[in-house]
Design a protein around this motif. Sequence first.
Motif, PDB file in Angstrom:
ATOM      1  N   SER A 221       0.830  -1.597   0.007  1.00 11.14           N
ATOM      2  CA  SER A 221       0.451   0.014   0.114  1.00 11.14           C
ATOM      3  C   SER A 221       0.794   1.366   0.251  1.00 11.14           C
ATOM      4  CB  SER A 221      -0.570   0.091   1.706  1.00 11.14           C
ATOM      5  OG  SER A 221      -1.778   1.899   1.577  1.00 11.14           O
TER       6      SER A 221
ATOM      7  N   GLY B 215       4.411  10.120 -10.071  1.00 19.31           N
ATOM      8  CA  GLY B 215       4.068   9.722 -10.954  1.00 19.31           C
ATOM      9  C   GLY B 215       4.279   8.929 -12.386  1.00 19.31           C
ATOM     10  N   GLY B 216       3.953   7.208 -11.654  1.00 22.31           N
ATOM     11  CA  GLY B 216       3.653   6.412 -12.157  1.00 22.31           C
ATOM     12  C   GLY B 216       2.674   5.340 -11.723  1.00 22.31           C
ATOM     13  N   LYS B 217       2.719   4.116 -12.005  1.00 25.70           N
ATOM     14  CA  LYS B 217       1.598   3.434 -12.066  1.00 25.70           C
ATOM     15  C   LYS B 217       2.808   1.601 -11.243  1.00 25.70           C
ATOM     16  CE  LYS B 217      -1.196   4.297 -16.093  1.00 25.70           C
ATOM     17  NZ  LYS B 217      -1.987   4.670 -16.650  1.00 25.70           N
TER      18      LYS B 217
ATOM     19  N   CYS C   5       3.996   1.952  -1.095  1.00 28.46           N
ATOM     20  CA  CYS C   5       4.349   1.640  -2.224  1.00 28.46           C
ATOM     21  C   CYS C   5       3.943   2.166  -3.495  1.00 28.46           C
ATOM     22  CB  CYS C   5       4.971   0.344  -3.165  1.00 28.46           C
ATOM     23  SG  CYS C   5       6.164  -0.799  -1.963  1.00 28.46           S
ATOM     24  N   GLU C   6       2.546   1.568  -3.291  1.00 27.16           N
ATOM     25  CA  GLU C   6       1.141   2.373  -4.061  1.00 27.16           C
ATOM     26  C   GLU C   6       1.476   3.414  -4.271  1.00 27.16           C
ATOM     27  OE1 GLU C   6      -3.163   0.639  -6.157  1.00 27.16           O
ATOM     28  OE2 GLU C   6      -2.922   0.823  -3.905  1.00 27.16           O
ATOM     29  N   THR C   7       1.361   4.346  -3.134  1.00 23.53           N
ATOM     30  CA  THR C   7       0.819   5.484  -2.888  1.00 23.53           C
ATOM     31  C   THR C   7       2.799   5.929  -3.149  1.00 23.53           C
ATOM     32  OG1 THR C   7      -0.082   5.309  -0.625  1.00 23.53           O
ATOM     33  CG2 THR C   7       0.532   7.396  -1.080  1.00 23.53           C
TER      34      THR C   7
ATOM     35  N   VAL D 264       4.567   5.319  -5.823  1.00 27.96           N
ATOM     36  CA  VAL D 264       4.181   5.332  -6.750  1.00 27.96           C
ATOM     37  C   VAL D 264       3.671   6.460  -7.286  1.00 27.96           C
ATOM     38  CG1 VAL D 264       3.870   4.219  -9.020  1.00 27.96           C
ATOM     39  CG2 VAL D 264       5.737   2.765  -7.137  1.00 27.96           C
ATOM     40  N   ASN D 265       2.559   6.686  -7.174  1.00 23.51           N
ATOM     41  CA  ASN D 265       1.141   7.767  -7.847  1.00 23.51           C
ATOM     42  C   ASN D 265       1.827   8.941  -7.074  1.00 23.51           C
ATOM     43  OD1 ASN D 265      -0.465   5.554  -8.498  1.00 23.51           O
ATOM     44  ND2 ASN D 265      -1.277   5.334  -6.441  1.00 23.51           N
ATOM     45  N   LYS D 266       3.086   9.417  -6.105  1.00 25.10           N
ATOM     46  CA  LYS D 266       3.097  10.480  -6.091  1.00 25.10           C
ATOM     47  C   LYS D 266       4.028  10.440  -7.182  1.00 25.10           C
ATOM     48  CE  LYS D 266       0.935  12.100  -1.953  1.00 25.10           C
ATOM     49  NZ  LYS D 266      -0.068  13.115  -2.505  1.00 25.10           N
TER      50      LYS D 266
ATOM     51  N   PHE E 137       6.638  -1.619 -11.642  1.00 18.32           N
ATOM     52  CA  PHE E 137       6.033  -0.583 -11.673  1.00 18.32           C
ATOM     53  C   PHE E 137       6.851   0.533 -12.822  1.00 18.32           C
ATOM     54  CE2 PHE E 137       9.543  -0.538  -8.646  1.00 18.32           C
ATOM     55  CZ  PHE E 137      10.003   0.887  -8.824  1.00 18.32           C
TER      56      PHE E 137
END
Length: 701
Positions: free
Chosen positions: A523, A533-535, A525-527, A529-531, A550
């Motif tokens: 969770s 600018g990735g997926k 890691c996802e945050t 990556v999103n911050k 990612f």
Amino acid sequence: MEITNVDKSLCPNDAIYYFKPENFWTQHKSTILITIGVLLLLVIYFLIFQISLLKKNKLLKDKEVHTLSQYRDLFNNMPIIYTQQELICDPAGQIIDFVTVNVNPEFEKIFVPRQKIVGKKGSEITPTRDFSAQLYIYNTILKNQNLCNTEYFNNSNKRYYDIFFRLTSDKKYIDIFCLDTTDIQTARQNLASINHKLAMSLDVANITPWKWDLNKKTILCDVNRATELSMELEEDELSVPDRKYFAKIHKEDLPSVLQAYQDLIEKKIPKIKKEYRVINPKNGEIDWIEARATIDKLDSNNNPQTLIGSSLVITERKKMEQDLREAKLKAEESNRLKSAFLANMSHEIRTPLNAIVGFSNILTTAENDDDKKEYIDIIENNNTLLLQLINDILDLSKIEAGTLDFNYTSVNINGLLSEMEHSMALKIHTEDIKLLFTKKQDSCFMHTEKNRLQQILTNLINNAIKFTQKGTISFGYEFPGSSIIRFFVSDTGCGIPQAQQQSIFGRFVKLNNFEQGSGLGLSICETIVNKMGGKIGVDSEEGKGSTFWFTLPFEATSGILKSKDHQETPVTEISKNEKLTILIAEDNPSNYKLFESILKREYILLHAWNGEEAVELYREYKPHLILMDINMPVLDGYGATKKIREISSTVPIIAVTAYAFTEDEDKILRSGFDGYTSKPINANTLKNKISDLLKNRILFI
């Protein structure tokens, strides 16, 4: 014949008598007498007529005098300002000037005495701009042969006047009447102000007043706030058919709205308050309206004739209510998650803590060296697990607070991943698993956040190690596009069921509840990556392994890393037999005891209890290296380092801090430190960091 007045005895008997001719009087006596009588009558009649005429003239003059007196009284006493001006025209008939010929006392009282204006030309006493405007008005009146009026504000007495200009019938004079309208203007301004305030209040409140004529089936409302109508018209008010008014109401709300109004018309209820949706034809969006209504007038049969009411736009209020409901649900969910988090964290923290406490107690009584080594390994592993758990909790708290910061620099991707290959391989305690870094390019430098990138990869590799019993764990990067870099971690582990792949990045989600971990890593890691600018995603097949990947935006850099002014570090020469001195600035006795136990065999140690004491000890003993705690009394680590740098710019200083976030590292390196180590202290890491710094600063001879 009888002779009148003749004595016959005096005449002979045979006397012949002859009559003497009659004179004029004798002949015309009667005519003259009649004529005289007629003339006398005429004279008498003429005298009587003249006397009557004189009386009439006298009466007329008396009336004229009385009228003039009344006019004079009216002229002198009327409250209207009056002046008369004689027009002066050129040969073409254009008015080129005028002369004031008369003013009334009211004019003198308000403006100027008559002697200052009567007989004077307008060009002589009137300012040029006002004179030109007055001539324009006079020529317009002369041309159109009509009455003209205008408004005028007198600055001297602060009064308003309505001025009327009237051309006389002979077109030689202009009569000017001035009416004081100050009270009217003041009332008008007050009314306008009240109307403006009312309009502003209605506008701020988004209230639309309306009136519904039930006989004509029309609704009169204020177009400026007619949200339901959403029409662009110029009139302040307009009437529309009621069917058009109700056509904008959402079809799901229309029946209940019509029923409410029907109940009001049938006098089943005294008033209504109804909330409904309307469709805005401009953008198709939905607005919420709160309508209130009551009966206005009744006809002779006591049936409602008109309804009055208002419509209030409550779209924002409805959004707030919806937000409050969602916030309530989120708060309830947050409370549930908090409870679950506390229960989960209690278990996750107690598990490694139990091992640490338990084996620490056993270690004191253990006699066999192999048993001691095994117990120490267990304690260290659980220390690492507990530290990771605390770091996850801290990261989660920063994410929740919105304070997760990023510091972008030029990063050597190959160098970073190679270092991770060696460091992460130490965590694999079996020869059945191999960790491989798959290099795609000989050189790869990019502008990114090094610590966050390393945090993501570390988490993914740790998970791969945890769920892989044998085989290979490979990680690396590739370029699916020129501006995108794709990192991956592949393993040959147990894989993830398809049904769980969608929820694997949720908080507290664990594939195996018996495996150690908080369920927060993916969770976080996802945050991150999103911050950045990735997926992030996963490709997995149960029983065959998983590939976590990612993507990040790729911005290539030159690969030249900035250093402090690119200056060579001075080297100090000392004897091989000389023992190096380290100054430890630490206010906590237990923490100093830990440093002492780690370093006392290899170095001479000096202890300062605060920053000020550290500066004095450095001046006195000139140690070869300083371990500087950041948070200390009297003078903190930043202040102490600043003062020491004024004495020496070369002595290595390592910051010791309980905070290990990106912004803390940046502040430390900008404040004159050569490096930092975070608490809890790892003995091997601390020794390696000290050794690396001293190798670059000390030359043993």
